[in-house]
Motif scaffolding. Structure first.
Motif, PDB file in Angstrom:
ATOM      1  N   GLN A 276       0.814  -1.202   0.000  1.00 44.40           N
ATOM      2  CA  GLN A 276       0.000   0.000   0.000  1.00 44.40           C
ATOM      3  C   GLN A 276       0.851   1.257   0.000  1.00 44.40           C
ATOM      4  OE1 GLN A 276      -2.455  -0.836   3.521  1.00 44.40           O
ATOM      5  NE2 GLN A 276      -4.185  -0.905   2.141  1.00 44.40           N
ATOM      6  N   ILE A 277       0.355   2.290  -0.671  1.00 46.21           N
ATOM      7  CA  ILE A 277       0.998   3.596  -0.633  1.00 46.21           C
ATOM      8  C   ILE A 277       0.505   4.323   0.610  1.00 46.21           C
ATOM      9  CG2 ILE A 277       1.266   5.798  -1.816  1.00 46.21           C
ATOM     10  CD1 ILE A 277       2.594   3.464  -3.234  1.00 46.21           C
TER      11      ILE A 277
ATOM     12  N   ASN B 267       8.380   0.849   0.012  1.00 39.89           N
ATOM     13  CA  ASN B 267       7.974   0.907  -1.388  1.00 39.89           C
ATOM     14  C   ASN B 267       6.927   1.972  -1.658  1.00 39.89           C
ATOM     15  OD1 ASN B 267       9.718  -0.780  -2.668  1.00 39.89           O
ATOM     16  ND2 ASN B 267       8.373  -2.546  -2.738  1.00 39.89           N
ATOM     17  N   SER B 268       6.389   2.580  -0.606  1.00 37.68           N
ATOM     18  CA  SER B 268       5.476   3.706  -0.819  1.00 37.68           C
ATOM     19  C   SER B 268       6.231   4.899  -1.413  1.00 37.68           C
ATOM     20  CB  SER B 268       4.807   4.112   0.493  1.00 37.68           C
ATOM     21  OG  SER B 268       5.724   4.759   1.370  1.00 37.68           O
ATOM     22  N   MET B 269       7.570   4.897  -1.274  1.00 38.14           N
ATOM     23  CA  MET B 269       8.373   5.973  -1.846  1.00 38.14           C
ATOM     24  C   MET B 269       8.251   6.012  -3.369  1.00 38.14           C
ATOM     25  SD  MET B 269       9.749   7.513   0.737  1.00 38.14           S
ATOM     26  CE  MET B 269       8.172   7.139   1.523  1.00 38.14           C
ATOM     27  N   ALA B 270       7.779   4.898  -3.947  1.00 37.01           N
ATOM     28  CA  ALA B 270       7.570   4.865  -5.394  1.00 37.01           C
ATOM     29  C   ALA B 270       6.497   5.857  -5.815  1.00 37.01           C
ATOM     30  CB  ALA B 270       7.193   3.459  -5.846  1.00 37.01           C
ATOM     31  N   GLY B 271       5.684   6.288  -4.852  1.00 39.10           N
ATOM     32  CA  GLY B 271       4.687   7.311  -5.153  1.00 39.10           C
ATOM     33  C   GLY B 271       5.319   8.653  -5.470  1.00 39.10           C
ATOM     34  N   LEU B 272       6.558   8.841  -5.009  1.00 37.67           N
ATOM     35  CA  LEU B 272       7.303  10.069  -5.295  1.00 37.67           C
ATOM     36  C   LEU B 272       8.193   9.896  -6.523  1.00 37.67           C
ATOM     37  CD1 LEU B 272       8.434  10.996  -1.666  1.00 37.67           C
ATOM     38  CD2 LEU B 272       6.496  11.920  -2.930  1.00 37.67           C
TER      39      LEU B 272
ATOM     40  N   LYS C  89       9.175   6.553  -9.206  1.00 37.45           N
ATOM     41  CA  LYS C  89       9.007   5.144  -9.552  1.00 37.45           C
ATOM     42  C   LYS C  89      10.307   4.360  -9.448  1.00 37.45           C
ATOM     43  CE  LYS C  89       5.013   5.758 -12.589  1.00 37.45           C
ATOM     44  NZ  LYS C  89       4.467   5.581 -13.952  1.00 37.45           N
ATOM     45  N   GLU C  90      11.444   5.029  -9.591  1.00 40.59           N
ATOM     46  CA  GLU C  90      12.728   4.348  -9.515  1.00 40.59           C
ATOM     47  C   GLU C  90      13.043   3.861  -8.094  1.00 40.59           C
ATOM     48  OE1 GLU C  90      15.764   6.814 -11.131  1.00 40.59           O
ATOM     49  OE2 GLU C  90      14.927   6.800 -13.162  1.00 40.59           O
ATOM     50  N   LEU C  91      12.312   4.361  -7.120  1.00 41.27           N
ATOM     51  CA  LEU C  91      12.537   3.961  -5.730  1.00 41.27           C
ATOM     52  C   LEU C  91      11.850   2.643  -5.387  1.00 41.27           C
ATOM     53  CD1 LEU C  91      12.168   7.403  -3.915  1.00 41.27           C
ATOM     54  CD2 LEU C  91      14.283   6.172  -4.458  1.00 41.27           C
ATOM     55  N   PHE C  92      11.021   2.148  -6.292  1.00 47.47           N
ATOM     56  CA  PHE C  92      10.351   0.869  -6.046  1.00 47.47           C
ATOM     57  C   PHE C  92      11.373  -0.257  -6.089  1.00 47.47           C
ATOM     58  CE2 PHE C  92       8.206  -2.989  -7.558  1.00 47.47           C
ATOM     59  CZ  PHE C  92       7.270  -3.144  -6.555  1.00 47.47           C
ATOM     60  N   ASN C  93      11.334  -1.122  -5.062  1.00 49.08           N
ATOM     61  CA  ASN C  93      12.290  -2.216  -4.957  1.00 49.08           C
ATOM     62  C   ASN C  93      11.553  -3.548  -5.090  1.00 49.08           C
ATOM     63  OD1 ASN C  93      13.919  -4.356  -3.588  1.00 49.08           O
ATOM     64  ND2 ASN C  93      15.346  -2.664  -3.248  1.00 49.08           N
ATOM     65  N   GLN C  94      11.862  -4.287  -6.144  1.00 44.34           N
ATOM     66  CA  GLN C  94      11.153  -5.539  -6.419  1.00 44.34           C
ATOM     67  C   GLN C  94      11.477  -6.607  -5.378  1.00 44.34           C
ATOM     68  OE1 GLN C  94       8.745  -5.904  -8.864  1.00 44.34           O
ATOM     69  NE2 GLN C  94       8.344  -7.730  -7.611  1.00 44.34           N
ATOM     70  N   ASP C  95      12.687  -6.614  -4.843  1.00 44.89           N
ATOM     71  CA  ASP C  95      13.054  -7.593  -3.815  1.00 44.89           C
ATOM     72  C   ASP C  95      12.228  -7.392  -2.550  1.00 44.89           C
ATOM     73  OD1 ASP C  95      14.943  -8.764  -5.458  1.00 44.89           O
ATOM     74  OD2 ASP C  95      16.613  -7.576  -4.667  1.00 44.89           O
ATOM     75  N   ILE C  96      12.014  -6.128  -2.193  1.00 39.68           N
ATOM     76  CA  ILE C  96      11.194  -5.821  -1.020  1.00 39.68           C
ATOM     77  C   ILE C  96       9.747  -6.228  -1.267  1.00 39.68           C
ATOM     78  CG2 ILE C  96      10.235  -3.907   0.349  1.00 39.68           C
ATOM     79  CD1 ILE C  96      12.968  -2.563   0.131  1.00 39.68           C
ATOM     80  N   GLU C  97       9.276  -5.983  -2.482  1.00 36.00           N
ATOM     81  CA  GLU C  97       7.918  -6.394  -2.842  1.00 36.00           C
ATOM     82  C   GLU C  97       7.780  -7.915  -2.757  1.00 36.00           C
ATOM     83  OE1 GLU C  97       3.927  -5.721  -4.450  1.00 36.00           O
ATOM     84  OE2 GLU C  97       5.396  -4.626  -3.266  1.00 36.00           O
ATOM     85  N   ALA C  98       8.794  -8.628  -3.219  1.00 39.68           N
ATOM     86  CA  ALA C  98       8.757 -10.092  -3.190  1.00 39.68           C
ATOM     87  C   ALA C  98       8.745 -10.598  -1.750  1.00 39.68           C
ATOM     88  CB  ALA C  98       9.966 -10.654  -3.936  1.00 39.68           C
ATOM     89  N   GLU C  99       9.499  -9.930  -0.872  1.00 42.69           N
ATOM     90  CA  GLU C  99       9.503 -10.333   0.535  1.00 42.69           C
ATOM     91  C   GLU C  99       8.119 -10.140   1.145  1.00 42.69           C
ATOM     92  OE1 GLU C  99      12.002  -9.555   4.676  1.00 42.69           O
ATOM     93  OE2 GLU C  99      12.215  -8.146   3.015  1.00 42.69           O
TER      94      GLU C  99
END
Length: 205
Positions: free
Chosen positions: A4-5, A63-68, A70-80
């Motif tokens: 969630q953002i 990963n909510s930082m991706a709202g600012l 998109k390059e801040l989104f981390n796929q490894d963190i999402e996978a965890e």
């Protein structure tokens, strides 16, 4: 993206935060958090559920930082995040956002930065049970910070900012105490403080 953002607080609110607390409301929110936590998947140990919650909460914030950007989104963190959440049935999944909301409520009720997670950890007796981690009581962290408050303020006046590093930060109680002191002296820690918090946690311990 499934995490969630979360909204980022206006920095002016941080400086103007009230120092008052409502103990009855804090106690009620504290109890509600524990009741919900205890109701999630009885087949799992409470420490496992609490640890999963904290990890997913951290993943969501990061990963909510991706709202600012998109390059801040981390796929490894999402996978965890996804690897944890899939272990719970839908009715329990719905309870984790409730726990997040209660953490935010507790932080707001305290008015200034406070180690809410550390309080919960010790109240749930995880420190005693697992003999691995003990959280510094908030009053002790606040006392240590107050003893250094004037020197921190002077460094800011001289350099424009102050740095702090905690090599065993846990939930950040000592660092939060320093942040609170700076707010009390009318400094905005977002602009005047650089924090490094390091913590090593062995999940298999």
């Amino acid at each position: 993206m499934n995490t969630q953002i979360l909204p980022i607080a206006d920095e002016s609110e941080l400086v103007q935060a009230s120092t008052g607390t409502n103990s009855q409301e804090i106690d009620a929110a504290f109890k509600e958090f524990k009741d919900i936590l205890k109701s999630i998947d009885p087949s799992k140990k409470r420490f496992e559920v609490f640890s999963d919650f904290v990890t997913m909460f951290a993943c969501s914030i990061r990963n909510s930082m991706a709202g600012l950007n998109k390059e801040l989104f981390n796929q490894d963190i999402e996978a965890e995040y996804l690897s944890i959440i899939k272990r719970y049935k839908p009715s329990d999944v719905q309870k984790f956002p409730q726990l997040c909301s209660l953490i935010v409520i507790l932080l707001n009720l305290h008015g200034t930065p406070h180690d809410v997670l550390g309080d919960l950890y010790m109240d749930l007796e995880f420190g005693e049970k697992y003999k691995a981690q003990f959280f510094t009581p908030s009053p002790i962290s606040e006392l240590m910070a107050s003893m250094n408050a004037e020197s921190m303020a002077q460094v800011i006046r001289d350099k424009g900012y102050v740095t702090a590093s905690d090599p065993a930060c846990g939930a950040g109680s000592a660092l939060l105490g320093m942040v609170s002191e700076l707010i009390g002296k009318k400094f905005n820690p977002i602009q005047t403080m650089f924090i490094e918090g390091i913590s090593v946690h062995d999940k298999n311990r």
